[in-house]
Design a protein around this motif. Structure first.
Motif, PDB file in Angstrom:
ATOM      1  N   ARG A  23       0.940  -1.725   0.092  1.00  0.00           N
ATOM      2  CA  ARG A  23       0.234  -0.133   0.086  1.00  0.00           C
ATOM      3  C   ARG A  23       1.239   1.244   0.185  1.00  0.00           C
ATOM      4  O   ARG A  23       0.299   2.695  -0.640  1.00  0.00           O
ATOM      5  N   ASN A  24       2.242   1.170   0.728  1.00  0.00           N
ATOM      6  CA  ASN A  24       2.361   2.116   0.541  1.00  0.00           C
ATOM      7  C   ASN A  24       4.274   2.976  -0.149  1.00  0.00           C
ATOM      8  O   ASN A  24       4.817   3.370  -0.712  1.00  0.00           O
ATOM      9  N   ASP A  25       4.463   1.525  -1.244  1.00  0.00           N
ATOM     10  CA  ASP A  25       5.243   1.564  -2.652  1.00  0.00           C
ATOM     11  C   ASP A  25       4.465   2.155  -3.325  1.00  0.00           C
ATOM     12  O   ASP A  25       3.976   2.181  -4.444  1.00  0.00           O
ATOM     13  N   ARG A  26       5.619   3.548  -3.730  1.00  0.00           N
ATOM     14  CA  ARG A  26       4.813   4.604  -4.245  1.00  0.00           C
ATOM     15  C   ARG A  26       5.957   4.960  -5.317  1.00  0.00           C
ATOM     16  O   ARG A  26       5.896   5.696  -6.393  1.00  0.00           O
ATOM     17  N   ARG A  27       6.493   4.121  -5.749  1.00  0.00           N
ATOM     18  CA  ARG A  27       7.722   3.924  -6.474  1.00  0.00           C
ATOM     19  C   ARG A  27       7.130   3.384  -8.391  1.00  0.00           C
ATOM     20  O   ARG A  27       6.137   2.905  -8.217  1.00  0.00           O
ATOM     21  N   PRO A  28       6.995   4.769  -9.007  1.00  0.00           N
ATOM     22  CA  PRO A  28       6.340   3.711 -10.446  1.00  0.00           C
ATOM     23  C   PRO A  28       7.037   2.614 -10.787  1.00  0.00           C
ATOM     24  O   PRO A  28       8.035   2.672 -10.986  1.00  0.00           O
ATOM     25  N   SER A  29       5.869   1.790 -10.743  1.00  0.00           N
ATOM     26  CA  SER A  29       6.355  -0.158 -11.909  1.00  0.00           C
ATOM     27  C   SER A  29       6.553   0.664 -12.737  1.00  0.00           C
ATOM     28  O   SER A  29       6.120   1.109 -13.433  1.00  0.00           O
ATOM     29  N   TRP A  30       6.926  -1.047 -13.671  1.00  0.00           N
ATOM     30  CA  TRP A  30       7.031  -0.462 -15.200  1.00  0.00           C
ATOM     31  C   TRP A  30       5.972  -0.633 -16.442  1.00  0.00           C
ATOM     32  O   TRP A  30       6.399  -0.208 -17.020  1.00  0.00           O
ATOM     33  N   SER A  32       3.945   1.286 -15.519  1.00  0.00           N
ATOM     34  CA  SER A  32       3.773   2.828 -14.991  1.00  0.00           C
ATOM     35  C   SER A  32       4.417   3.659 -16.203  1.00  0.00           C
ATOM     36  O   SER A  32       3.624   5.031 -16.679  1.00  0.00           O
ATOM     37  N   TRP A  33       5.716   2.933 -16.373  1.00  0.00           N
ATOM     38  CA  TRP A  33       6.359   3.953 -17.021  1.00  0.00           C
ATOM     39  C   TRP A  33       6.687   4.060 -18.283  1.00  0.00           C
ATOM     40  O   TRP A  33       6.155   4.664 -19.366  1.00  0.00           O
ATOM     41  N   LEU A  34       5.692   2.411 -19.014  1.00  0.00           N
ATOM     42  CA  LEU A  34       5.444   2.401 -20.227  1.00  0.00           C
ATOM     43  C   LEU A  34       3.699   3.102 -21.180  1.00  0.00           C
ATOM     44  O   LEU A  34       4.031   3.678 -22.078  1.00  0.00           O
ATOM     45  N   VAL A  35       3.045   3.774 -19.815  1.00  0.00           N
ATOM     46  CA  VAL A  35       1.918   4.351 -19.739  1.00  0.00           C
ATOM     47  C   VAL A  35       2.549   5.455 -20.244  1.00  0.00           C
ATOM     48  O   VAL A  35       2.833   6.609 -21.114  1.00  0.00           O
ATOM     49  N   ARG A  36       3.317   6.504 -19.512  1.00  0.00           N
ATOM     50  CA  ARG A  36       3.847   7.776 -19.187  1.00  0.00           C
ATOM     51  C   ARG A  36       5.258   7.591 -21.214  1.00  0.00           C
ATOM     52  O   ARG A  36       4.761   8.745 -21.436  1.00  0.00           O
ATOM     53  N   ILE A  37       5.771   6.702 -21.061  1.00  0.00           N
ATOM     54  CA  ILE A  37       6.541   6.909 -22.324  1.00  0.00           C
ATOM     55  C   ILE A  37       5.048   6.939 -23.633  1.00  0.00           C
ATOM     56  O   ILE A  37       5.399   7.523 -24.935  1.00  0.00           O
ATOM     57  N   GLY A  38       4.510   5.970 -23.655  1.00  0.00           N
ATOM     58  CA  GLY A  38       3.414   6.114 -24.388  1.00  0.00           C
ATOM     59  C   GLY A  38       2.838   7.461 -24.796  1.00  0.00           C
ATOM     60  O   GLY A  38       2.879   7.508 -25.964  1.00  0.00           O
ATOM     61  N   SER A  39       2.743   8.089 -23.832  1.00  0.00           N
ATOM     62  CA  SER A  39       1.256   9.670 -23.330  1.00  0.00           C
ATOM     63  C   SER A  39       2.954  10.608 -24.937  1.00  0.00           C
ATOM     64  O   SER A  39       2.084  10.992 -25.294  1.00  0.00           O
ATOM     65  N   VAL A  40       3.778  10.084 -24.227  1.00  0.00           N
ATOM     66  CA  VAL A  40       4.621  10.834 -25.072  1.00  0.00           C
ATOM     67  C   VAL A  40       4.190  11.046 -26.227  1.00  0.00           C
ATOM     68  O   VAL A  40       4.765  11.890 -27.710  1.00  0.00           O
ATOM     69  N   ALA A  41       4.901   9.041 -26.361  1.00  0.00           N
ATOM     70  CA  ALA A  41       5.093   9.117 -27.836  1.00  0.00           C
ATOM     71  C   ALA A  41       3.775   8.843 -28.519  1.00  0.00           C
ATOM     72  O   ALA A  41       3.812   9.887 -30.257  1.00  0.00           O
ATOM     73  N   ALA A  42       2.692   9.029 -28.521  1.00  0.00           N
ATOM     74  CA  ALA A  42       1.245   9.203 -28.903  1.00  0.00           C
ATOM     75  C   ALA A  42       1.309  10.582 -29.002  1.00  0.00           C
ATOM     76  O   ALA A  42       0.506  11.245 -30.607  1.00  0.00           O
ATOM     77  N   ALA A  43       1.344  11.574 -28.442  1.00  0.00           N
ATOM     78  CA  ALA A  43       1.509  13.120 -28.490  1.00  0.00           C
ATOM     79  C   ALA A  43       2.407  13.420 -30.670  1.00  0.00           C
ATOM     80  O   ALA A  43       2.157  14.422 -30.158  1.00  0.00           O
ATOM     81  N   ILE A  44       3.285  12.717 -30.056  1.00  0.00           N
ATOM     82  CA  ILE A  44       4.385  12.996 -30.522  1.00  0.00           C
ATOM     83  C   ILE A  44       3.940  12.500 -32.330  1.00  0.00           C
ATOM     84  O   ILE A  44       3.817  13.018 -33.110  1.00  0.00           O
TER      85      ILE A  44
END
Length: 286
Positions: A23-30, A32-44
């Motif tokens: 419950r207390n683990d706030r570090r982004p998991s892989w 989450s990183w894929l979603v973040r990278i994907g959102s940038v790639a989609a915008a480009i």
């Protein structure tokens, strides 16, 4: 005959403890990183689609450069000496102004929060000057300082100073008086209170102000470079606009974004390292 009292032991909460780290683990998991990278790639990809097909609805994407043109211009700029000179000049300006603002902002914020005399003298001046945008002081800086370089550093200093000072002042005033009373009861001096209570207690607020200050400082240093600079990312971006080199304009915009992201991330990282003793920092590491 009375019933035996019910004894509550401390062993029961231990049953739920294994689930606590999840419950207390706030570090982004892989994912989450894929979603973040994907959102940038989609915008480009969307940018390339709209500009390459000259889409003109309410917004005029047919006047903007495509992603491929920007990438080509970026590659050409990376191979020039001027790009790195501009990069270094902007970094020197903002780091100098921000460092001075951090020192002055923390010191005056502590004095405003703890000294009524200092607050009576200096407080009204800060409240009168704080609403004035730092970029509006550019004409004054040009007249006041003998060189454009000193004026740009001064504008950067002003931009970062007020967020840091206000955050520090609020953090000092929010400290529980019980902490200071405890140190004084044990025989601590005024400097003991500053070192053992004030400085550790205000660190979260200070780094919050530093994070805001670095962002505002980037806005103002780029604007000042566009107005009165001779070198720098802002100056080169404006020069590209004046000669209608729009891919070069976006090279400058991307460079500013990367620099701002990098400096803000560095402050966030330092803040987490320095305040790792806080309860939320311990929870995040579990």
């Amino acid at each position: 005959m009375t019933a035996a009292p019910v004894v509550l032991t401390t062993d029961e909460p231990a049953v739920a403890s294994p689930a606590a780290p999840a419950r207390n683990d706030r570090r982004p998991s892989w994912p989450s990183w894929l979603v973040r990278i994907g959102s940038v790639a989609a915008a480009i990809a969307l940018w390339q689609l709209l500009t390459a097909n000259d889409v003109r609805l309410w917004l005029r994407f047919d006047t903007l450069p495509t992603v491929t043109e920007i990438v080509h211009a970026f590659g050409n700029r990376l191979g020039t000496q001027d790009y790195w000179l501009d990069l270094g000049q902007s970094l020197i300006r903002i780091l100098t102004g921000f460092a001075l603002a951090a020192i002055a902002g923390v010191v005056t914020g502590i004095l405003l929060g703890r000294s009524p005399r200092f607050a009576n003298v200096f407080g009204p001046l800060t409240e009168l000057a704080r609403p004035i945008p730092a970029i509006a002081i550019v004409p004054v800086a040009i007249l006041l300082f003998p060189s454009d370089e000193a004026g740009i550093v001064f504008i950067t200093f002003l931009a970062a100073y007020f967020p840091i000072m206000v955050s520090t002042r609020h953090a000092v005033r929010a400290l529980p008086t019980l902490w200071e009373d405890s140190v004084r009861t044990l025989g601590g001096s005024r400097w003991d209170v500053i070192a053992r209570v004030v400085l550790p207690g205000i660190l979260p607020g200070v780094f919050g102000g530093l994070s805001v200050g670095i962002g505002v400082a980037w806005i103002c240093v780029i604007s000042a470079e566009m107005i009165s600079g001779r070198l720098g990312v802002g100056y080169r971006t404006w020069q590209a606009y004046t000669v209608l080199a729009y891919p070069e304009v976006f090279v400058g915009i991307i460079t500013i974004g990367v620099l701002g992201f990098g400096t803000s991330a560095a402050i966030e990282l330092i803040g987490r390292r320095v305040t790792r003793w806080l309860p939320r920092g311990q929870e995040a590491r579990q």
